[in-house]
Design a protein around this motif. Structure first.
Motif, PDB file in Angstrom:
ATOM      1  N   PRO A   1       0.820  -1.215   0.000  1.00  0.00           N
ATOM      2  CA  PRO A   1       0.000   0.000   0.000  1.00  0.00           C
ATOM      3  C   PRO A   1       0.852   1.262   0.000  1.00  0.00           C
ATOM      4  CG  PRO A   1       0.124  -0.921   2.212  1.00  0.00           C
ATOM      5  CD  PRO A   1       0.821  -1.903   1.308  1.00  0.00           C
ATOM      6  N   ASN A   2       0.217   2.381  -0.358  1.00  0.00           N
ATOM      7  CA  ASN A   2       0.855   3.707  -0.307  1.00  0.00           C
ATOM      8  C   ASN A   2       2.193   3.707  -1.030  1.00  0.00           C
ATOM      9  OD1 ASN A   2      -1.274   4.649   1.347  1.00  0.00           O
ATOM     10  ND2 ASN A   2      -0.255   3.836   3.151  1.00  0.00           N
ATOM     11  N   TRP A   3       2.158   3.284  -2.297  1.00  0.00           N
ATOM     12  CA  TRP A   3       3.389   3.183  -3.080  1.00  0.00           C
ATOM     13  C   TRP A   3       4.163   4.494  -3.017  1.00  0.00           C
ATOM     14  CZ3 TRP A   3       6.201   5.242  -7.010  1.00  0.00           C
ATOM     15  CH2 TRP A   3       7.132   4.409  -7.637  1.00  0.00           C
ATOM     16  N   PRO A   4       5.504   4.443  -2.822  1.00  0.00           N
ATOM     17  CA  PRO A   4       6.333   3.225  -2.768  1.00  0.00           C
ATOM     18  C   PRO A   4       6.581   2.691  -1.365  1.00  0.00           C
ATOM     19  CG  PRO A   4       7.754   5.140  -2.863  1.00  0.00           C
ATOM     20  CD  PRO A   4       6.331   5.674  -2.868  1.00  0.00           C
ATOM     21  N   ASN A   5       5.873   3.235  -0.342  1.00  0.00           N
ATOM     22  CA  ASN A   5       6.220   2.929   1.047  1.00  0.00           C
ATOM     23  C   ASN A   5       6.023   1.469   1.421  1.00  0.00           C
ATOM     24  OD1 ASN A   5       6.939   5.692   1.927  1.00  0.00           O
ATOM     25  ND2 ASN A   5       4.806   6.117   1.454  1.00  0.00           N
ATOM     26  N   GLY A   6       4.991   0.816   0.855  1.00  0.00           N
ATOM     27  CA  GLY A   6       4.784  -0.598   1.140  1.00  0.00           C
ATOM     28  C   GLY A   6       5.637  -1.515   0.294  1.00  0.00           C
ATOM     29  N   GLY A   7       6.444  -0.919  -0.605  1.00  0.00           N
ATOM     30  CA  GLY A   7       7.399  -1.682  -1.393  1.00  0.00           C
ATOM     31  C   GLY A   7       6.826  -2.280  -2.660  1.00  0.00           C
ATOM     32  N   GLU A   8       7.725  -2.589  -3.578  1.00  0.00           N
ATOM     33  CA  GLU A   8       7.392  -3.269  -4.825  1.00  0.00           C
ATOM     34  C   GLU A   8       8.546  -4.189  -5.177  1.00  0.00           C
ATOM     35  OE1 GLU A   8       6.211  -0.741  -8.069  1.00  0.00           O
ATOM     36  OE2 GLU A   8       7.089  -2.093  -9.552  1.00  0.00           O
ATOM     37  N   ILE A   9       8.216  -5.407  -5.579  1.00  0.00           N
ATOM     38  CA  ILE A   9       9.210  -6.404  -5.990  1.00  0.00           C
ATOM     39  C   ILE A   9       8.872  -6.839  -7.408  1.00  0.00           C
ATOM     40  CG2 ILE A   9      10.320  -8.607  -5.444  1.00  0.00           C
ATOM     41  CD1 ILE A   9       9.084  -8.331  -2.585  1.00  0.00           C
ATOM     42  N   ASP A  10       9.729  -6.501  -8.368  1.00  0.00           N
ATOM     43  CA  ASP A  10       9.520  -6.887  -9.764  1.00  0.00           C
ATOM     44  C   ASP A  10      10.324  -8.151 -10.057  1.00  0.00           C
ATOM     45  OD1 ASP A  10       7.960  -4.598 -10.176  1.00  0.00           O
ATOM     46  OD2 ASP A  10       9.730  -3.385 -10.572  1.00  0.00           O
ATOM     47  N   ILE A  11       9.629  -9.265 -10.179  1.00  0.00           N
ATOM     48  CA  ILE A  11      10.289 -10.564 -10.361  1.00  0.00           C
ATOM     49  C   ILE A  11      10.566 -10.837 -11.835  1.00  0.00           C
ATOM     50  CG2 ILE A  11      10.126 -13.046  -9.914  1.00  0.00           C
ATOM     51  CD1 ILE A  11       7.756 -10.943  -7.989  1.00  0.00           C
TER      52      ILE A  11
END
Length: 335
Positions: free
Chosen positions: A151-161
């Protein structure tokens, strides 16, 4: 994939309430990661299957985004009913799930083409995730991704696999976070090449910290020619590790649904918790699968990739999207 969130502070009282909720949520995530750390220290790394997404579960247990693409891609994302009716989301007789871009309709120059973006209803705070794809979308203007986001990008993070654009030669693995997270390469055994080390979005720069896979079988045409393979990522208190296994090199323990990452080769990508606290930067994430066209990444890189004409002209012709399809065996989540 990149999103922009606008934060509005309503009042001091509401801010205090939100802070208390966030503090409790953070404490819960911290306890989860502490339990994982104790298990690691006790050498009890036994993974139990928690969720198996396969066949119709991609249609029933994932939400379909409808409407415009947040990354300004030239697509119209379809509701579940529309995607099924237009044969853009379906399960083959052999159980393979297909998510496709429309490859039968002409669209006007500057117009949008129908596509699909889905995300899990369930949220995750860590685990071992194993995705088996037979094929993935590729082609000029095509920007596919298998990723997770909080949530609340980018604070909750993103992982691009699994992510790329046009006909790039290999896969790129990227992490996006709020402030305070970097990629360290000290004492980190990986097979991938470091492309960038600043994970946080700063002053509008959404590059993230990334690795590039040296294996041409990890993306696009090279991936599809060998009937794909497996991407596995382990997200726990020590960091995030990602492995890529071509179809003929998938470990037997993965096939047996008894995975043991300690027996696998070095990961292709590894973000260590030594320079990025996991619990505070990655939480409540949904898995996402999508295919967009052009957009924030595809449009500015189109001509440099050696693609003909313009990105908008490519979108017009349905023949350009014959290979813009995900063909999914399964995605399994272990805890």
């Amino acid at each position: 994939m990149h999103m922009i969130t606008t934060f509005i502070v309503l009042s001091l009282a509401l801010g205090s309430l939100a802070g208390n909720v966030q503090e409790r949520a953070f404490s819960t995530r911290r306890r989860h990661h502490q339990r994982v750390a104790r298990a690691q220290n006790n050498n009890t790394r036994i993974f139990k299957l928690e969720d198996m997404y396969q066949g119709d579960s991609f249609l029933n247990d994932w939400d379909f985004m409808q409407g415009a693409d947040p990354t300004r891609g030239s697509v119209n994302y379809q509701s579940k009913d529309d995607a099924v009716n237009k044969h853009l989301a379906y399960v083959q007789s052999d159980g393979t799930t297909v998510l496709a871009v429309d490859d039968s309709s002409w669209v006007p120059e500057g117009g949008n083409r129908d596509s699909v973006r889905i995300s899990t209803k369930k949220k995750y705070n860590g685990g071992l995730f194993i995705a088996d794809f037979y094929a993935m979308p590729h082609g000029c203007s095509v920007w596919p991704a298998y990723w997770s986001v909080g949530p609340n990008w980018p604070n909750g993070g993103e992982i691009d696999i699994l992510e790329g654009v046009h006909e790039q030669p290999a896969n790129q693995y990227t992490v996006h976070t709020g402030p305070g997270c970097t990629l360290t390469t000290a004492n980190v055994p990986v097979t991938g090449r470091v492309a960038s080390t600043q994970c946080a979005t700063i002053n509008g720069d959404n590059t993230g910290c990334a690795f590039v896979d040296p294996d041409s079988r990890s993306y696009g045409k090279g991936f599809n020619l060998i009937a794909g393979g497996v991407f596995a990522h382990l997200w726990d208190s020590t960091g995030i590790k990602i492995w890529h296994f071509p179809r003929t090199e998938i470990p037997e323990d993965i096939i047996a649904k008894n995975p043991d990452p300690s027996k696998w080769k070095d990961p292709v990508a590894y973000w260590s918790a030594s320079s990025c606290d996991m619990a505070s930067h990655f939480y409540e994430q949904s898995l996402v699968l999508d295919t967009t066209l052009c957009g924030d990444w595809g449009k500015p890189t189109y001509q440099g990739a050696g693609c003909p004409g313009t990105c908008a002209q490519a979108v017009m012709d349905p023949a350009n999207y014959a290979f813009a399809k995900w063909k999914i065996n399964y995605i399994a989540v272990y805890q």
